[in-house]
Scaffold this motif. Sequence first.
Motif, PDB file in Angstrom:
ATOM      1  N   ARG A   2      86.126  41.689   5.126  1.00  0.00           N
ATOM      2  CA  ARG A   2      86.770  40.699   4.446  1.00  0.00           C
ATOM      3  C   ARG A   2      87.898  41.328   3.506  1.00  0.00           C
ATOM      4  O   ARG A   2      87.771  42.513   3.009  1.00  0.00           O
ATOM      5  CB  ARG A   2      85.632  39.956   3.847  1.00  0.00           C
ATOM      6  CG  ARG A   2      84.914  38.998   4.579  1.00  0.00           C
ATOM      7  CD  ARG A   2      83.681  38.397   3.995  1.00  0.00           C
ATOM      8  NE  ARG A   2      82.717  39.449   3.557  1.00  0.00           N
ATOM      9  CZ  ARG A   2      81.851  39.964   4.464  1.00  0.00           C
ATOM     10  NH1 ARG A   2      81.617  39.467   5.629  1.00  0.00           N
ATOM     11  NH2 ARG A   2      80.854  40.749   3.768  1.00  0.00           N
ATOM     12  N   TRP A  18     101.146  37.723   8.223  1.00  0.00           N
ATOM     13  CA  TRP A  18     100.312  38.830   8.144  1.00  0.00           C
ATOM     14  C   TRP A  18      98.704  38.309   8.349  1.00  0.00           C
ATOM     15  O   TRP A  18      97.922  39.206   8.890  1.00  0.00           O
ATOM     16  CB  TRP A  18     100.563  39.939   7.041  1.00  0.00           C
ATOM     17  CG  TRP A  18     101.388  40.725   6.805  1.00  0.00           C
ATOM     18  CD1 TRP A  18     102.781  40.318   5.832  1.00  0.00           C
ATOM     19  CD2 TRP A  18     102.180  41.881   7.599  1.00  0.00           C
ATOM     20  NE1 TRP A  18     103.696  41.141   6.355  1.00  0.00           N
ATOM     21  CE2 TRP A  18     103.206  42.185   7.179  1.00  0.00           C
ATOM     22  CE3 TRP A  18     101.175  42.746   8.379  1.00  0.00           C
ATOM     23  CZ2 TRP A  18     103.961  43.238   7.611  1.00  0.00           C
ATOM     24  CZ3 TRP A  18     101.999  43.793   8.748  1.00  0.00           C
ATOM     25  CH2 TRP A  18     103.318  43.859   8.538  1.00  0.00           C
ATOM     26  N   MET A  19      98.548  37.364   7.961  1.00  0.00           N
ATOM     27  CA  MET A  19      97.216  36.627   8.020  1.00  0.00           C
ATOM     28  C   MET A  19      96.942  35.861   9.367  1.00  0.00           C
ATOM     29  O   MET A  19      95.949  35.243   9.392  1.00  0.00           O
ATOM     30  CB  MET A  19      96.792  35.962   6.744  1.00  0.00           C
ATOM     31  CG  MET A  19      97.071  36.770   5.547  1.00  0.00           C
ATOM     32  SD  MET A  19      96.231  38.367   5.419  1.00  0.00           S
ATOM     33  CE  MET A  19      94.633  37.703   5.131  1.00  0.00           C
ATOM     34  N   ASN A  21      95.929  36.346  12.442  1.00  0.00           N
ATOM     35  CA  ASN A  21      94.466  36.424  13.014  1.00  0.00           C
ATOM     36  C   ASN A  21      93.455  36.549  12.004  1.00  0.00           C
ATOM     37  O   ASN A  21      92.464  36.658  12.610  1.00  0.00           O
ATOM     38  CB  ASN A  21      94.609  37.753  13.778  1.00  0.00           C
ATOM     39  CG  ASN A  21      95.760  37.871  14.778  1.00  0.00           C
ATOM     40  OD1 ASN A  21      96.194  36.690  15.418  1.00  0.00           O
ATOM     41  ND2 ASN A  21      96.544  38.908  14.996  1.00  0.00           N
ATOM     42  N   ALA A  22      93.778  36.260  10.695  1.00  0.00           N
ATOM     43  CA  ALA A  22      92.581  36.256   9.873  1.00  0.00           C
ATOM     44  C   ALA A  22      91.837  34.955   9.612  1.00  0.00           C
ATOM     45  O   ALA A  22      92.468  33.928  10.106  1.00  0.00           O
ATOM     46  CB  ALA A  22      92.982  36.605   8.526  1.00  0.00           C
ATOM     47  N   GLN A  23      90.591  34.707   9.600  1.00  0.00           N
ATOM     48  CA  GLN A  23      89.638  33.304   9.295  1.00  0.00           C
ATOM     49  C   GLN A  23      89.711  33.392   7.863  1.00  0.00           C
ATOM     50  O   GLN A  23      89.031  34.181   7.140  1.00  0.00           O
ATOM     51  CB  GLN A  23      88.540  33.589   9.974  1.00  0.00           C
ATOM     52  CG  GLN A  23      87.581  32.338   9.594  1.00  0.00           C
ATOM     53  CD  GLN A  23      86.146  32.662  10.222  1.00  0.00           C
ATOM     54  OE1 GLN A  23      85.812  33.800  10.800  1.00  0.00           O
ATOM     55  NE2 GLN A  23      85.426  31.668  10.002  1.00  0.00           N
ATOM     56  N   TYR A  56      89.347  36.101   3.187  1.00  0.00           N
ATOM     57  CA  TYR A  56      89.632  35.947   4.707  1.00  0.00           C
ATOM     58  C   TYR A  56      88.569  37.141   5.202  1.00  0.00           C
ATOM     59  O   TYR A  56      88.194  38.102   4.874  1.00  0.00           O
ATOM     60  CB  TYR A  56      90.903  36.409   5.085  1.00  0.00           C
ATOM     61  CG  TYR A  56      92.023  35.461   4.624  1.00  0.00           C
ATOM     62  CD1 TYR A  56      92.277  34.318   5.625  1.00  0.00           C
ATOM     63  CD2 TYR A  56      92.409  35.235   3.602  1.00  0.00           C
ATOM     64  CE1 TYR A  56      93.166  33.227   5.283  1.00  0.00           C
ATOM     65  CE2 TYR A  56      93.407  34.293   3.389  1.00  0.00           C
ATOM     66  CZ  TYR A  56      93.919  33.607   4.010  1.00  0.00           C
ATOM     67  OH  TYR A  56      94.939  32.328   3.964  1.00  0.00           O
ATOM     68  N   ARG A  57      88.169  36.667   6.656  1.00  0.00           N
ATOM     69  CA  ARG A  57      87.638  37.772   7.397  1.00  0.00           C
ATOM     70  C   ARG A  57      88.823  38.164   8.175  1.00  0.00           C
ATOM     71  O   ARG A  57      89.462  37.457   8.852  1.00  0.00           O
ATOM     72  CB  ARG A  57      86.643  37.016   8.258  1.00  0.00           C
ATOM     73  CG  ARG A  57      85.921  38.029   9.257  1.00  0.00           C
ATOM     74  CD  ARG A  57      84.827  37.213  10.379  1.00  0.00           C
ATOM     75  NE  ARG A  57      83.957  36.246   9.406  1.00  0.00           N
ATOM     76  CZ  ARG A  57      82.989  36.576   8.713  1.00  0.00           C
ATOM     77  NH1 ARG A  57      82.738  37.941   8.417  1.00  0.00           N
ATOM     78  NH2 ARG A  57      82.215  35.786   8.042  1.00  0.00           N
ATOM     79  N   ILE A  58      88.633  39.749   8.469  1.00  0.00           N
ATOM     80  CA  ILE A  58      89.954  40.347   9.095  1.00  0.00           C
ATOM     81  C   ILE A  58      89.166  41.349   9.905  1.00  0.00           C
ATOM     82  O   ILE A  58      88.189  41.591   9.806  1.00  0.00           O
ATOM     83  CB  ILE A  58      90.960  40.788   8.150  1.00  0.00           C
ATOM     84  CG1 ILE A  58      90.271  41.919   7.320  1.00  0.00           C
ATOM     85  CG2 ILE A  58      91.679  39.760   7.378  1.00  0.00           C
ATOM     86  CD1 ILE A  58      91.308  42.784   6.484  1.00  0.00           C
ATOM     87  N   ASP A  59      90.001  41.774  11.115  1.00  0.00           N
ATOM     88  CA  ASP A  59      89.681  42.963  11.923  1.00  0.00           C
ATOM     89  C   ASP A  59      90.239  44.108  11.478  1.00  0.00           C
ATOM     90  O   ASP A  59      91.148  43.978  10.426  1.00  0.00           O
ATOM     91  CB  ASP A  59      89.838  42.441  13.307  1.00  0.00           C
ATOM     92  CG  ASP A  59      91.268  42.355  13.602  1.00  0.00           C
ATOM     93  OD1 ASP A  59      92.273  42.615  12.669  1.00  0.00           O
ATOM     94  OD2 ASP A  59      91.873  41.950  14.732  1.00  0.00           O
ATOM     95  N   THR A  62      94.170  44.387  11.462  1.00  0.00           N
ATOM     96  CA  THR A  62      94.827  43.781  10.476  1.00  0.00           C
ATOM     97  C   THR A  62      94.626  44.525   9.160  1.00  0.00           C
ATOM     98  O   THR A  62      95.724  44.605   8.519  1.00  0.00           O
ATOM     99  CB  THR A  62      94.175  42.128   9.938  1.00  0.00           C
ATOM    100  OG1 THR A  62      94.401  41.563  11.298  1.00  0.00           O
ATOM    101  CG2 THR A  62      95.085  41.586   9.038  1.00  0.00           C
ATOM    102  N   LEU A  63      93.417  45.151   8.619  1.00  0.00           N
ATOM    103  CA  LEU A  63      93.146  45.898   7.618  1.00  0.00           C
ATOM    104  C   LEU A  63      94.169  47.061   7.555  1.00  0.00           C
ATOM    105  O   LEU A  63      94.992  47.460   6.527  1.00  0.00           O
ATOM    106  CB  LEU A  63      91.785  46.367   7.355  1.00  0.00           C
ATOM    107  CG  LEU A  63      91.455  47.104   6.191  1.00  0.00           C
ATOM    108  CD1 LEU A  63      91.698  46.235   4.823  1.00  0.00           C
ATOM    109  CD2 LEU A  63      89.926  47.811   6.147  1.00  0.00           C
TER     110      LEU A  63
END
Length: 118
Positions: A2, A18-19, A21-23, A56-59, A62-63
């Motif tokens: 996150r 940039w976000m 693909n983030a939840q 956000y939850r990211i992969d 993305t980080l």
Amino acid sequence: MRIIVYGTLRRKQGNSHWMTNAQLLGEHQIEGFQLYSLGHYPGVVPGDGKVICEVYRIDASTLGELDALRTKGGEYKRQLLQTPYGSAWLYVYQRPVAGRQLIDSGDWLLRDEQPEGE
């Protein structure tokens, strides 16, 4: 994993792409930090205040992209904080903020609503 975002990465802001693909997990307010305007983007530093943000939850991909965007040149450093959504990374500004505008509300979206003279 996150991430906590507080400025141009927030919804409908200049770098929100940039976000993609983030939840979004929800909004949050972090204590013990102050928000400063660095011109076209903000920075948070430890201090006596609060900052309005989104979590956000990211992969990992993305980080990695955000690290390349935020940590190059040592401008920001990631710090792990606890949120209602679990632990999340926050990018903390690493340079002096003397002479920068403090955003008293702690909300980047309200930066233009500062009282006159502040």
